[in-house]
Design a protein around this motif. Structure first.
Motif, PDB file in Angstrom:
ATOM      1  N   MET A  75       0.828  -1.220   0.000  1.00 59.00           N
ATOM      2  CA  MET A  75       0.000   0.000   0.000  1.00 59.00           C
ATOM      3  C   MET A  75       0.855   1.261   0.000  1.00 59.00           C
ATOM      4  N   ASP A  78       2.133   1.395  -3.743  1.00 61.63           N
ATOM      5  CA  ASP A  78       1.070   1.604  -4.730  1.00 61.63           C
ATOM      6  C   ASP A  78       0.131   2.762  -4.386  1.00 61.63           C
ATOM      7  N   ASP A  82      -3.470   3.486  -6.106  1.00 59.34           N
ATOM      8  CA  ASP A  82      -4.623   3.185  -5.252  1.00 59.34           C
ATOM      9  C   ASP A  82      -5.575   4.371  -5.194  1.00 59.34           C
ATOM     10  N   THR A  88      -9.725   0.724  -4.549  1.00 61.36           N
ATOM     11  CA  THR A  88      -8.696   0.935  -3.532  1.00 61.36           C
ATOM     12  C   THR A  88      -8.667   2.358  -2.987  1.00 61.36           C
ATOM     13  N   ARG A  89      -9.573   3.197  -3.487  1.00 60.57           N
ATOM     14  CA  ARG A  89      -9.554   4.620  -3.122  1.00 60.57           C
ATOM     15  C   ARG A  89      -9.751   4.843  -1.622  1.00 60.57           C
ATOM     16  N   ARG A  91      -8.569   3.204   0.859  1.00 63.23           N
ATOM     17  CA  ARG A  91      -7.490   2.719   1.724  1.00 63.23           C
ATOM     18  C   ARG A  91      -6.895   3.876   2.535  1.00 63.23           C
TER      19      ARG A  91
END
Lengths: 308, 40
Positions: A75, A78, A82, A88-89, A91
């Motif tokens: 994370m 990326d 993301d 994945t927005r 996160r």
């Protein structure tokens, strides 16, 4: 530290300056972790020899934390893509609740701790395999392959396939043909599982420049590859039976589930513009892997393995 | 962000960390007992 908290800076979208425990937990990718712990447990139970429950729990904890640590480092690396993808927005890093460097420190600390504890309290074989898994996920998959080749998840999938081998090594101190067979099942399962997802998330991947198969080779080729891997997966799941590590019940379940998987892949293959069969196959693939390993676990627990 | 909220978040984070450390201490104690009993 207290004087900088709560100050909004334009470069970092601060929705919430102090992260709560739940944000750190989210960094560990708990949903991935649950499947990893489960397959690790199956490897542990199937392995020869017995383990004291406290040590088994310790080994599973190390597998969970090690897997979570690689999730956190992923994370961190990326965070840029993301933030652009719908899936994945939400996160913690794209949301601005945890700074990227903090996630890296958190992940690296947990990675080293999990390997060290595994090596000191369980055995070196399990620790080495755990270290290899983390390194493979972070360096080979996340940093090297993910943004470079459509084969990213084929090779990178190995990282997700190691946990049963780690569990097996934790219980027996060694690598065996059966534990490699368990590795191969997850290894062959990962591409059709992920490509089903990427079929209906292709726009997201295309926008951020990740060369997922539908983006690079088109939907038709992706559907064809899903079908090929689904057909290859069936005989691979029967290898534990052939090695005498699984019984008749497993053979039956694996064959039946394998045929259902192929049927799902055929529906994806025949689907036109609709992505519904791909969504269904993705959902089924998770249930499929769970049931395959649950059957192995039940047989090993009941002592039915090798009674084919 | 209001200061009260910030302190609340930090407090819950500290409590979580204390819980993790306490759990680790218990785990290491149990592993030591198991190893000393020669079962590991």
């Amino acid at each position: 530290m207290s004087d900088v908290c709560g100050i909004e800076t334009p470069s970092r979208p601060l929705h919430k300056a102090e992260a709560g425990p739940a944000d750190y937990f989210a960094l560990l990718k708990p949903r991935v972790m649950s499947l990893v712990v489960f397959t690790g447990l199956v490897g542990m139970v199937m392995a020869p020899g017995s383990m004291h429950p406290v040590l088994a729990l310790t080994a599973l904890l190390c597998i969970a934390i090690g897997a979570g640590a690689s999730g956190a480092i992923n994370m961190w690396y990326d965070a840029d893509i993301d933030a652009e993808m719908a899936r994945t927005r939400g996160r913690p890093i794209p949301q601005g609740r945890i700074a990227p460097g903090e996630a890296l420190g958190f992940g690296a600390t947990l990675a080293v701790a999990s390997v060290a504890i595994m090596g000191l309290l369980i055995n070196l074989a399990a620790a080495a395999l755990l270290a290899l898994t983390i390194a493979f996920y972070v360096f080979v998959y996340t940093i090297w392959l993910k943004r470079r080749t459509p084969q990213n998840i084929v090779i990178g999938g190995a990282a997700g396939a190691f946990p049963p081998m780690i569990g097996w090594a934790a219980a027996s101190g060694e690598v065996s043909l059966v534990s490699i067979a368990l590795f191969l099942i997850i290894f062959m399962w990962t591409p059709p599982h992920f490509w089903a997802l990427s079929l209906y998330r292709a726009d997201d991947y295309a926008r951020v420049g990740v060369p997922m198969l539908p983006v690079v080779a088109g939907e038709r080729e992706t559907r064809r590859q899903i079908l090929i891997y689904s057909v290859l997966l069936l005989p691979v799941t029967l290898v534990p039976l052939w090695l005498g590590a699984a019984g008749f019940a497993y053979g039956l379940v694996a064959a039946l589930l394998g045929l259902l998987f192929i049927a799902g892949a055929l529906r994806v293959w025949r689907a036109g513009a609709t992505h519904r069969p791909a969504r269904q196959l993705f959902g089924f693939s998770i249930l499929y892997l769970f049931l395959i390993f649950a059957t192995l676990l039940a047989e090993a627990g009941l002592g039915l393995a090798g009674m084919a | 962000m209001p200061k009260g909220e910030m302190h609340r978040d930090r407090r819950s984070r500290n409590l979580a960390l204390a819980g993790v450390l306490a759990a680790l201490a218990v785990l290491f104690f149990l592993v030591t007992i198991v190893k000393m009993a020669g079962q590991g």
